[in-house]
Each structure stands twice: as C-alpha cells, then as structure tokens.
Write a protein that holds these residues in place. Structure first.
Motif, PDB file in Angstrom:
ATOM      1  N   HIS A  35      66.401  75.075  13.553  1.00 15.38           N
ATOM      2  CA  HIS A  35      66.921  76.440  13.464  1.00 15.38           C
ATOM      3  C   HIS A  35      66.628  77.070  12.101  1.00 15.38           C
ATOM      4  N   GLU A  36      65.536  76.661  11.489  1.00 13.70           N
ATOM      5  CA  GLU A  36      65.031  77.298  10.269  1.00 13.70           C
ATOM      6  C   GLU A  36      63.586  77.713  10.560  1.00 13.70           C
ATOM      7  N   ILE A  37      63.453  78.796  11.321  1.00 12.50           N
ATOM      8  CA  ILE A  37      62.185  79.137  11.970  1.00 12.50           C
ATOM      9  C   ILE A  37      61.506  80.337  11.313  1.00 12.50           C
ATOM     10  N   VAL A  38      60.247  80.172  10.991  1.00 12.94           N
ATOM     11  CA  VAL A  38      59.426  81.270  10.491  1.00 12.94           C
ATOM     12  C   VAL A  38      58.125  81.295  11.288  1.00 12.94           C
ATOM     13  N   GLY A  39      57.725  82.484  11.720  1.00 14.15           N
ATOM     14  CA  GLY A  39      56.482  82.568  12.496  1.00 14.15           C
ATOM     15  C   GLY A  39      55.957  83.980  12.601  1.00 14.15           C
ATOM     16  N   ARG A  40      54.974  84.140  13.472  1.00 17.56           N
ATOM     17  CA  ARG A  40      54.297  85.436  13.655  1.00 17.56           C
ATOM     18  C   ARG A  40      54.614  85.991  15.035  1.00 17.56           C
ATOM     19  N   VAL A  41      54.963  87.269  15.097  1.00 21.95           N
ATOM     20  CA  VAL A  41      55.275  87.912  16.374  1.00 21.95           C
ATOM     21  C   VAL A  41      54.004  88.034  17.210  1.00 21.95           C
ATOM     22  N   ILE A  79      55.644  79.932  16.216  1.00 25.76           N
ATOM     23  CA  ILE A  79      56.303  79.259  15.096  1.00 25.76           C
ATOM     24  C   ILE A  79      55.261  78.634  14.172  1.00 25.76           C
ATOM     25  N   LEU A  80      55.305  79.039  12.899  1.00 28.80           N
ATOM     26  CA  LEU A  80      54.392  78.505  11.896  1.00 28.80           C
ATOM     27  C   LEU A  80      55.043  77.393  11.080  1.00 28.80           C
ATOM     28  N   TYR A  81      56.340  77.554  10.789  1.00 30.83           N
ATOM     29  CA  TYR A  81      57.077  76.548  10.024  1.00 30.83           C
ATOM     30  C   TYR A  81      58.499  76.456  10.563  1.00 30.83           C
ATOM     31  N   CYS A  82      59.042  75.242  10.531  1.00 27.63           N
ATOM     32  CA  CYS A  82      60.448  75.028  10.876  1.00 27.63           C
ATOM     33  C   CYS A  82      61.013  73.978   9.943  1.00 27.63           C
ATOM     34  N   GLY A  83      62.077  74.331   9.234  1.00 23.96           N
ATOM     35  CA  GLY A  83      62.708  73.394   8.326  1.00 23.96           C
ATOM     36  C   GLY A  83      63.447  72.298   9.090  1.00 23.96           C
ATOM     37  N   VAL A  84      63.775  71.237   8.372  1.00 26.47           N
ATOM     38  CA  VAL A  84      64.548  70.136   8.940  1.00 26.47           C
ATOM     39  C   VAL A  84      65.940  70.187   8.327  1.00 26.47           C
ATOM     40  N   CYS A  85      66.947  70.428   9.154  1.00 27.08           N
ATOM     41  CA  CYS A  85      68.336  70.509   8.715  1.00 27.08           C
ATOM     42  C   CYS A  85      69.077  69.246   9.146  1.00 27.08           C
ATOM     43  N   HIS A  86      70.085  68.859   8.369  1.00 24.45           N
ATOM     44  CA  HIS A  86      70.843  67.669   8.741  1.00 24.45           C
ATOM     45  C   HIS A  86      71.524  67.852  10.093  1.00 24.45           C
ATOM     46  N   ASP A  96      53.761  90.930  12.976  1.00 23.92           N
ATOM     47  CA  ASP A  96      54.805  90.827  11.956  1.00 23.92           C
ATOM     48  C   ASP A  96      55.188  89.367  11.716  1.00 23.92           C
ATOM     49  N   ILE A  97      55.611  89.077  10.488  1.00 25.60           N
ATOM     50  CA  ILE A  97      56.184  87.766  10.177  1.00 25.60           C
ATOM     51  C   ILE A  97      57.693  87.875  10.371  1.00 25.60           C
ATOM     52  N   ALA A  98      58.259  86.924  11.104  1.00 26.94           N
ATOM     53  CA  ALA A  98      59.671  87.006  11.462  1.00 26.94           C
ATOM     54  C   ALA A  98      60.341  85.644  11.343  1.00 26.94           C
ATOM     55  N   GLY A  99      61.664  85.664  11.235  1.00 27.43           N
ATOM     56  CA  GLY A  99      62.426  84.436  11.131  1.00 27.43           C
ATOM     57  C   GLY A  99      63.562  84.405  12.139  1.00 27.43           C
ATOM     58  N   ASN A 157      54.206  88.286   1.967  1.00 22.04           N
ATOM     59  CA  ASN A 157      53.645  87.813   0.698  1.00 22.04           C
ATOM     60  C   ASN A 157      54.416  86.625   0.136  1.00 22.04           C
ATOM     61  N   LEU A 158      55.346  86.081   0.933  1.00 18.32           N
ATOM     62  CA  LEU A 158      56.128  84.919   0.500  1.00 18.32           C
ATOM     63  C   LEU A 158      55.484  83.621   0.998  1.00 18.32           C
ATOM     64  N   PRO A 159      55.705  82.502   0.301  1.00 19.01           N
ATOM     65  CA  PRO A 159      55.224  81.202   0.800  1.00 19.01           C
ATOM     66  C   PRO A 159      56.087  80.782   1.983  1.00 19.01           C
ATOM     67  N   LEU A 160      55.574  80.917   3.180  1.00 22.00           N
ATOM     68  CA  LEU A 160      56.397  80.767   4.378  1.00 22.00           C
ATOM     69  C   LEU A 160      56.977  79.373   4.538  1.00 22.00           C
ATOM     70  N   GLU A 161      56.268  78.355   4.045  1.00 19.38           N
ATOM     71  CA  GLU A 161      56.805  76.999   4.152  1.00 19.38           C
ATOM     72  C   GLU A 161      58.088  76.852   3.325  1.00 19.38           C
ATOM     73  N   ALA A 162      58.221  77.672   2.266  1.00 19.40           N
ATOM     74  CA  ALA A 162      59.428  77.626   1.441  1.00 19.40           C
ATOM     75  C   ALA A 162      60.511  78.561   1.965  1.00 19.40           C
ATOM     76  N   VAL A 163      60.123  79.523   2.784  1.00 19.92           N
ATOM     77  CA  VAL A 163      61.089  80.473   3.332  1.00 19.92           C
ATOM     78  C   VAL A 163      61.951  79.828   4.412  1.00 19.92           C
ATOM     79  N   ALA A 164      61.354  78.936   5.214  1.00 18.32           N
ATOM     80  CA  ALA A 164      62.058  78.385   6.375  1.00 18.32           C
ATOM     81  C   ALA A 164      63.456  77.857   6.048  1.00 18.32           C
ATOM     82  N   PRO A 165      63.648  77.037   4.998  1.00 16.51           N
ATOM     83  CA  PRO A 165      64.999  76.519   4.724  1.00 16.51           C
ATOM     84  C   PRO A 165      66.017  77.595   4.356  1.00 16.51           C
TER      85      PRO A 165
END
Length: 220
Positions: free
Chosen positions: A63-69, A35-42, A83-86, A148-156
């Motif tokens: 449960h807003e997870i983005v990372g590398r396989v 896991i590289l990034y995980c968003g914070v959900c209410h 691979d980058i996966a969510g 090629n996406l900004p992964l920190e912005a993809v998580a949410p």
C-alpha cells in the motif's frame, strides 16, 4: 477485467510467489495505474502471515504505490493518461458519514476499505494490493505525484511518510520546537528527516549508540 501479474501469499506459512490476478476495467470515476514502485511496509508482513487475524487468501500486500496512469474513467477530471500518481493505505469509504465528509475517510463510520485485504463496497470481493503490475482505484483515493521526484523514494511516503508527517503537521512543528523520535526504524527515520526539514531540534532515542551515526546521515 484485465489480468495482471502479482506476488501473493497463498497461506500464512507460504512465501510470496507469482500469481495472476484480475483488475476491473475503469468505472466512470476510476483511475488505472501501471505500478512502477511499491514500498514494503511491516503491515504487509503482518497481514501476509495472518498475525493480526482475518487475512483473506490469496493475499497480495502493498500500500505504498507509485505508478503511471494508463487509463481513466469517463468522468475523471483530475488525472490524465501519463500522469504520475500514488495510492496509499485505503481505496474506498462510504463518503457519506461525518468523518468522510470531514476528510477523515480513514475513520469512516461504515468502514474504510484498505488497499489490500479489504472488502469491496460493491460486494465484488476483497482488495489486492501493490505487489502487482497494475491497480484500478477511484480517483478520490489517488494522489498526484510530481514527475521530477525519485519515485523509488516517494513510495514509502504513502504510509510511513504520512504516518509521521501527520502528527508533526497537526502540532505545527517548526523552528524553535524540540522533537523526540523513539527508534530509527521505517517510521523513525522518516520522523527524523521530516522534523529536521520543518526546522525543529530533533533528538533520536534508541537503546543502541550505533544509531547515532546513522541518524546524522539520514537527517541530512
């Protein structure tokens, strides 16, 4: 099993704190993700505080997870190491009921399994979420993410994004449509941006006039 670091709430009144958890070794159809990034959900906050009832402790939200396989099971065909996966809000379902067969696993008649605080179908315990260093998930509940996406912005997008995109897509929103978005919170700002991108004329509704400037910025 492999140990990994996480942040967990040990009770409804405890702050999130470091906790070591175990993740299963990949089964034949599993994908293991660093896991590289995980968003914070209410929902994370509601669950950690047991405000909806039924929280299982220790609770690892997310449960807003983005990372590398990092590993795949022997029968996995859609993903490879690197691979980058969510991973979004659910990680399992019966896959046999009518809803599951119609790609509506979230409405699984036999109960979908949430990414955290859900009962594993094999009876091995309950799920622990993305406030951790790694996760292992069946390939059917993993998503490809363009590298090629900004992964920190993809998580949410894995929760707030799909929550607002789904109805907009269902109603075929596009040029010539008018869309009203009530509130510019976590979901609202996603709704504004998505509806604008789809070509709609968007009105943001709020009790605070100060949100007008923010809305214009977020819709660019």
């Amino acid at each position: 099993m492999a140990s990994t670091k996480s942040y967990a709430a040990q009770s409804a009144t405890a702050s999130l704190a470091p906790w070591t958890i175990d993740r299963r070794a990949p089964k034949p159809h599993d994908v293991q993700i660093e896991i590289l990034y995980c968003g914070v959900c209410h929902s994370d906050l509601h669950t950690a505080r047991n405000e909806w009832g039924g929280t299982l402790y220790p609770c690892v939200p997310g449960h807003e997870i983005v990372g590398r396989v990092t590993a795949v099971g022997d029968h996995v065909k859609k993903y490879k190491v690197g691979d980058i996966a969510g991973v979004g809000c659910l990680v399992d379902s019966c896959r046999e009921c009518d809803n599951c067969k119609n790609d509506l696993e979230q409405f699984c008649s036999n109960g979908m399994v949430g990414t955290y605080n859900g009962q594993e179908k094999d009876g091995s315990g309950y799920t622990l979420g993305g406030y951790s260093k790694s996760i292992t998930v069946h390939e059917d509940f993993v998503l490809h993410i363009a590298d090629n996406l900004p992964l920190e912005a993809v998580a949410p997008l894995l929760c707030a994004g799909i929550t607002t995109y789904s109805p907009l897509r269902h109603w075929k929103i596009g040029k010539g449509h008018k869309v009203g978005v009530l509130g510019l919170g976590g979901l609202g700002h996603m709704g504004v941006k998505l509806a604008v991108a789809m070509g709609a004329e968007v009105t943001m509704l709020s009790h605070s006039a100060s949100k007008e400037t923010v809305s214009k910025i977020k819709s660019k």
